[in-house]
Design an enzyme around this catalytic site. Structure first.
Site, mmCIF file in Angstrom:
data_model
loop_
_atom_site.group_PDB
_atom_site.id
_atom_site.type_symbol
_atom_site.label_atom_id
_atom_site.label_comp_id
_atom_site.label_asym_id
_atom_site.label_seq_id
_atom_site.Cartn_x
_atom_site.Cartn_y
_atom_site.Cartn_z
ATOM 1 N N THR A 60 34.885 -70.184 2.218
ATOM 2 C CA THR A 60 36.327 -70.458 2.262
ATOM 3 C C THR A 60 36.548 -71.859 2.830
ATOM 4 O O THR A 60 35.720 -72.346 3.594
ATOM 5 C CB THR A 60 36.983 -69.413 3.193
ATOM 6 O OG1 THR A 60 36.940 -68.173 2.530
ATOM 7 C CG2 THR A 60 38.412 -69.759 3.561
ATOM 8 N N ARG A 102 41.631 -56.474 -3.711
ATOM 9 C CA ARG A 102 41.385 -56.717 -2.277
ATOM 10 C C ARG A 102 41.946 -58.072 -1.821
ATOM 11 O O ARG A 102 41.769 -59.087 -2.479
ATOM 12 C CB ARG A 102 39.876 -56.673 -2.032
ATOM 13 C CG ARG A 102 39.460 -56.906 -0.573
ATOM 14 C CD ARG A 102 39.032 -58.331 -0.365
ATOM 15 N NE ARG A 102 38.469 -58.533 0.975
ATOM 16 C CZ ARG A 102 38.249 -59.727 1.515
ATOM 17 N NH1 ARG A 102 38.547 -60.818 0.837
ATOM 18 N NH2 ARG A 102 37.741 -59.846 2.712
ATOM 19 N N GLY A 136 41.984 -60.637 1.560
ATOM 20 C CA GLY A 136 41.323 -60.858 2.848
ATOM 21 C C GLY A 136 42.271 -61.420 3.887
ATOM 22 O O GLY A 136 43.500 -61.300 3.779
ATOM 23 N N ASP A 137 41.687 -62.048 4.889
ATOM 24 C CA ASP A 137 42.479 -62.581 6.002
ATOM 25 C C ASP A 137 43.124 -63.927 5.692
ATOM 26 O O ASP A 137 44.119 -64.313 6.317
ATOM 27 C CB ASP A 137 41.581 -62.758 7.231
ATOM 28 C CG ASP A 137 40.452 -63.745 6.948
ATOM 29 O OD1 ASP A 137 39.790 -63.597 5.890
ATOM 30 O OD2 ASP A 137 40.243 -64.670 7.747
ATOM 31 N N THR A 188 37.260 -68.518 8.847
ATOM 32 C CA THR A 188 36.417 -68.134 7.713
ATOM 33 C C THR A 188 35.454 -67.058 8.176
ATOM 34 O O THR A 188 34.917 -67.142 9.278
ATOM 35 C CB THR A 188 35.642 -69.328 7.126
ATOM 36 O OG1 THR A 188 34.772 -68.824 6.102
ATOM 37 C CG2 THR A 188 34.818 -70.074 8.159
ATOM 38 N N GLY A 189 35.263 -66.067 7.340
ATOM 39 C CA GLY A 189 34.356 -64.998 7.732
ATOM 40 C C GLY A 189 34.728 -63.707 7.043
ATOM 41 O O GLY A 189 35.473 -63.710 6.057
ATOM 42 N N GLY A 225 36.731 -61.071 6.221
ATOM 43 C CA GLY A 225 38.172 -60.978 6.383
ATOM 44 C C GLY A 225 38.694 -59.689 6.981
ATOM 45 O O GLY A 225 39.681 -59.694 7.721
HETATM 46 N N1 ASP Z 1 37.687 -64.822 5.023
HETATM 47 C C1 ASP Z 1 37.525 -64.770 3.597
HETATM 48 C C2 ASP Z 1 37.900 -63.408 3.091
HETATM 49 O O1 ASP Z 1 37.554 -62.440 3.713
HETATM 50 C C3 ASP Z 1 36.135 -65.071 3.168
HETATM 51 C C4 ASP Z 1 35.597 -66.363 3.687
HETATM 52 O O2 ASP Z 1 35.947 -66.813 4.763
HETATM 53 O O3 ASP Z 1 34.797 -66.973 2.968
HETATM 54 O O4 ASP Z 1 38.480 -63.320 2.051
#
Ligand code: ASP
Length: 340
Positions: free
Chosen positions: A205, A233, A235-236, A256-257, A259
């Site tokens: 991300t 779905r 995410g965050d 990022t992570g 989510g």
């Molecule tokens: N946080 C993002 C999600 O869960 C993924 C990412 O950070 O790459 O959609």
């Protein structure tokens, strides 16, 4: 003579006062920090050529944002400019190069928040918008809403004449291969979806946080989500408070992570709330949340954080996180691995 003297001192005082005002209006230090995703990123699985490509693109993105700040543009403009460089690059999981859903398409999420007045805009699950971050900003500035999703978001974009692309515009060989591998793993282990390490996620991300010369913070995040995601779905990244947050009173954050964890732990807002209420530094708050709140429960990822003085921190609990910054002194740094 006495009158002339009085007039001179009046003019002098007026001049000094004007000067002082010029210093407090529009003279905040400027700074910018970006990320290009966290995950299982280490020297062992990175070729030198690939590493150079990442470093060059991160440098290009951070410089694009910083150049605008230096010209006096807002932190909103700067974060968007930096993010768009990465959205246009296949290296990152945002815009072109976004990950594939389980069904083999792309669904993009993005959000932006303005620290000056807590205005925010977000889009989720868009499929044909070339720059999701630009659409998130339009939601903030040109609609009465904060978050638009799917078809409705696309219709809103059409009404504003936004550039549209076929969903295949976001395709890339590397992400397609990643999807095949993820599906294989999922076939063997049905629980793999909830364990990013099993699916070998390199989240990818992109995000940016900046402070402009008027002292306004902004945070922005753009993503394709997670490989092999299903059922619409979200995410965050488009969730204000989870993946993105900005408030001039405390700090600005882009995450990022994994989510699902960032949503449940309200990560970006929690970091800024700690700054506001516990009077800890933004760096301390971010470290605490990433290492002592998220890590113990299995929440992998990282954040970029900036306080209202332009102090930067970039903690992550994964092996690496693509990142770059230009601090208030104008010092550029680019990092990928943990030990840099
Ligand atoms: N946080 C993002 C999600 O869960 C993924 C990412 O950070 O790459 O959609």
């Amino acid at each position: 003579m006495k009158n002339a003297l009085l007039l001179t001192s009046f003019c002098f005082l007026a001049f000094v006062q004007q000067g002082a005002m010029a210093e407090t209006t529009g003279q905040s230090p400027i700074a910018i920090v970006i990320h290009g995703g966290a995950g299982t990123i280490n020297r062992a699985n990175m070729s030198e050529e690939r590493e150079q490509q990442y470093r060059a693109k991160l440098e290009q993105a951070i410089k694009a944002g910083h150049a605008l700040l230096a010209q006096g543009a807002s932190s909103l403009d700067a974060t968007i400019a930096a993010i768009q460089v990465m959205e246009e690059s296949e290296l990152f999981n945002a815009g072109k190069g976004a990950v594939y859903t389980y069904e083999g398409a792309h669904e993009l999420d993005a959000s932006i928040m303005w620290g000056k007045n807590r205005q925010a805009g977000a889009v989720a699950g868009v499929k044909t918008i070339k720059s999701p971050i630009a659409l998130a900003r339009a939601v903030m500035e040109k609609s009465d809403h904060v978050m638009l999703s799917g078809r409705g978001a696309e219709t809103f974009a059409e009404s504003l004449g936004f550039e549209k692309v076929p969903n295949t515009y976001f395709d890339s060989d590397a992400r397609f291969e990643q999807l095949q591998k993820a599906k294989e793993t999922l076939k063997l282990d049905k629980t793999a979806q909830s364990d990013p390490l099993l699916l070998d996620y390199k989240f990818g991300t992109v995000g940016a946080v900046a402070l402009d010369k008027n002292g306004n913070l902004a945070a922005a995040t753009s993503t394709g989500g997670m490989t092999a995601k299903r059922w619409g779905r979200i995410g965050d990244s488009p969730v204000i408070g989870a993946g993105t947050f900005a408030d001039n009173q405390s700090c600005a954050v882009s995450a990022t992570g994994h989510g699902e964890y960032f949503i449940r732990y309200n990560v970006a807002a929690d970091i800024c709330a700690r700054v506001a209420y516990q009077k800890v530094t933004a760096a301390q708050a971010a470290d605490e949340v990433i290492h002592n709140v998220l890590k113990p429960v299995g929440g992998t990822g990282g954040v970029i954080v900036m306080d209202n003085k332009g102090n930067i921190s970039q903690p992550f609990n994964t092996q690496g996180m693509y990142r770059a910054s230009i601090d208030t002194q104008g010092k550029l740094s680019v990092g990928i691995y943990g030990e840099e």
